[in-house]
Scaffold this motif. Structure first.
Motif, short mmCIF file in Angstrom:
data_model
loop_
_atom_site.label_atom_id
_atom_site.label_comp_id
_atom_site.label_asym_id
_atom_site.label_seq_id
_atom_site.Cartn_x
_atom_site.Cartn_y
_atom_site.Cartn_z
N ASP A 185 3.93 5.16 -9.68
CA ASP A 185 3.69 6.26 -10.61
C ASP A 185 2.93 5.71 -11.82
OD1 ASP A 185 3.75 8.26 -12.47
OD2 ASP A 185 5.94 8.35 -12.65
N PRO A 186 1.63 6.11 -12.01
CA PRO A 186 0.83 5.54 -13.11
C PRO A 186 1.39 5.84 -14.49
CG PRO A 186 -0.39 7.26 -11.93
CD PRO A 186 0.89 7.08 -11.20
N THR A 243 0.80 -1.23 0.00
CA THR A 243 0.00 0.00 0.00
C THR A 243 0.83 1.28 0.00
OG1 THR A 243 -0.01 -0.01 2.41
CG2 THR A 243 -1.84 -1.12 1.31
N ARG A 281 -1.18 -2.32 -5.75
CA ARG A 281 -0.69 -1.03 -6.22
C ARG A 281 -0.42 -0.12 -5.01
NH1 ARG A 281 -3.98 3.33 -10.03
NH2 ARG A 281 -2.73 5.14 -9.41
N VAL A 321 -2.63 -0.43 -15.80
CA VAL A 321 -3.10 -0.07 -14.47
C VAL A 321 -4.56 -0.48 -14.39
CG1 VAL A 321 -3.47 1.83 -12.85
CG2 VAL A 321 -1.51 1.89 -14.42
N GLU A 322 -4.86 -1.43 -13.52
CA GLU A 322 -6.23 -1.95 -13.47
C GLU A 322 -7.19 -1.00 -12.76
OE1 GLU A 322 -6.23 -5.93 -11.98
OE2 GLU A 322 -5.22 -6.71 -13.75
N ASP A 323 -6.86 -0.66 -11.51
CA ASP A 323 -7.67 0.31 -10.76
C ASP A 323 -6.79 0.90 -9.67
OD1 ASP A 323 -7.57 -1.48 -8.60
OD2 ASP A 323 -9.39 -2.50 -9.29
N GLU A 324 -7.41 1.55 -8.66
CA GLU A 324 -6.55 2.20 -7.66
C GLU A 324 -5.86 1.22 -6.72
OE1 GLU A 324 -10.58 3.49 -5.35
OE2 GLU A 324 -9.89 4.13 -7.33
N ASN A 325 -6.23 -0.04 -6.78
CA ASN A 325 -5.61 -1.02 -5.90
C ASN A 325 -4.76 -2.06 -6.62
OD1 ASN A 325 -6.85 -0.02 -3.52
ND2 ASN A 325 -8.76 -0.97 -4.19
N ASP A 359 0.88 3.31 -2.97
CA ASP A 359 0.62 4.71 -3.36
C ASP A 359 1.85 5.41 -3.95
OD1 ASP A 359 2.11 5.13 -1.09
OD2 ASP A 359 0.49 6.02 0.09
N VAL A 391 -2.34 -3.32 -10.25
CA VAL A 391 -1.56 -3.02 -11.44
C VAL A 391 -1.16 -4.36 -12.06
CG1 VAL A 391 0.51 -1.88 -12.33
CG2 VAL A 391 -0.55 -1.04 -10.24
#
Ligand SMILES: [Zn+2]
Ligand SMILES: [Zn+2]
Length: 385
Positions: free
Chosen positions: A356-357, A297, A351, A330-334, A353, A336
């Motif tokens: 870097d997307p 995280t 994923r 990048v799948e979603d905010e959680n 924090d 990759v």
């Protein structure tokens, strides 16, 4: 006021009036008894002795470190060679008459044999308005000896040992190199203050770390405290009675056992606590209690008081072991998708924090605990704790 004529008290010749600012030979100078009365120049110069020099100078020099014995102790004079020392000793031993102004001198050393340097000294100056000069030759005899410090170093004397060890591992070369550096810095600082008793006797690598033998307990204590301050861990000291000195006092040798923490910054560890399922921790600092970040995280982790300085854990790897791999999507905010660096198959991973997307590649660590994205230390630096 009547004008008083002055006469030389020795030869009776009249003495010319002298200006007030010419103090040489003036009356009533309490610091110069015998100069109460003005002698004429001729009588003055008859007694005048410009340079006072000894017949010879004996110097005891430590053949190892160049220290010079003065008074009743060895002193570091910072001389480059014996000629330097001879010049220094001659300047200490020669004196010139207090009346002389504008004194200048030069010296020509003449090496007579290995232990004798003949110093030819030329002095010039002005007294009673008259230029004076004198040449003196002083032989300097050098006696080569061994000072107490060098004798102790040669005899492997030490009062204290600092043992650098680490819990469950051997100390890293960074840690042992730093320990050596700290030891030498501390001694250098003490030497700079004129402490001749500070030295490192021996630095020895052992199978499980490093042993540093030093000349005083104080140095041992300073080194071990500094190591713990910089790297964390603990230090324990233990005294051993080694002997009695000549006065019957008991002499103790102190061993400082430094135990560095089990994990170092850059280690990735899996906490042993069964209840902990927040993922592995990248260690940032082991000073005091262990601190780091979760590689799932990016959240901060800090060992709790009940866990002591270091929680029970197993080491999964190090940041240095990370492979640079391609970000697939990048799948979603959680989550990759990245390429597994061994199989080159796309894998979905947590994923953190710090991810870097926009990054095309990221460092990943593949371990028993799975695949994890690590922070890019080359971009963000590692100063964070
Ligand atoms: Zn006279
Ligand atoms: Zn010496």
């Amino acid at each position: 006021m009547s004008e008083s004529r002055a006469f030389c008290p020795r030869c009776g010749d009249p003495v010319p009036e002298r200006s007030a600012d010419d103090e040489s030979g003036d009356a009533a100078d309490p610091l110069r008894p015998g100069s109460e009365v003005d002698l004429c120049d001729s009588c003055y110069f008859e007694d005048f002795d410009f340079v006072d020099a000894p017949n010879r100078i004996d110097v005891r020099v430590c053949a190892r470190c160049g220290a010079v014995y003065r008074g009743n102790r060895w002193v570091d004079v910072g001389a480059q060679d014996y000629t330097d020392i001879a010049i220094e000793e001659v300047s200490e031993a020669l004196s010139v008459h207090v009346d002389v102004e504008d004194v200048a001198w030069q010296v020509e050393p003449e090496q007579v044999d290995q232990n004798t340097i003949r110093m030819h000294c030329f002095f010039t100056g002005v007294v009673r308005g008259t230029p004076v000069e004198e040449q003196v030759t002083v032989p300097v005899k050098i006696a080569r000896q061994t000072c107490q410090r060098c004798g102790r170093i040669a005899g492997d004397y030490y009062a204290s040992i600092v043992q650098i060890r680490a819990e469950g591992r051997t100390p890293t070369s960074e840690e042992t190199d730093r320990a050596k550096e700290i030891a030498h810095d501390i001694v250098a600082d003490m030497e700079a203050t004129g402490d001749r008793n500070a030295f490192v006797t021996e630095v020895g690598e052992t199978d499980d770390g490093l042993n540093i033998k030093v000349s005083t307990n104080k140095i041992g204590k300073k080194i071990s405290n500094k190591m713990v301050e910089e790297f964390g861990g603990t230090v324990n000291d233990a005294e051993t009675l080694v002997t009695e000195d000549s006065d019957g006092n008991e002499v103790y040798r102190v061993t400082f056992a430094v135990r560095l923490p089990p994990y170092t910054p850059g280690d990735v560890i899996d906490l042993a606590d069964d209840a902990d399922d927040d993922g592995p921790v990248l260690v940032r600092s082991a000073r005091g209690n262990l601190k780091g970040i979760r590689v799932t995280t990016g959240e901060r982790y800090e060992a709790g008081y009940e866990e002591g300085n270091s929680p029970d854990a197993r080491k999964l790897g190090e940041h240095e072991d990370a492979d640079e791999t391609t970000v697939v999507t990048v799948e979603d905010e959680n989550a990759v998708q990245v390429l597994d660096p061994e199989t080159y198959q796309a894998k979905t991973v947590a994923r953190p924090d710090y991810f870097d997307p926009d990054a095309e590649t990221v460092p990943v660590l593949k371990s028993r605990a799975g695949l994890h994205i690590l922070p890019d230390e080359s971009a963000s630096g590692s100063a964070e704790e």
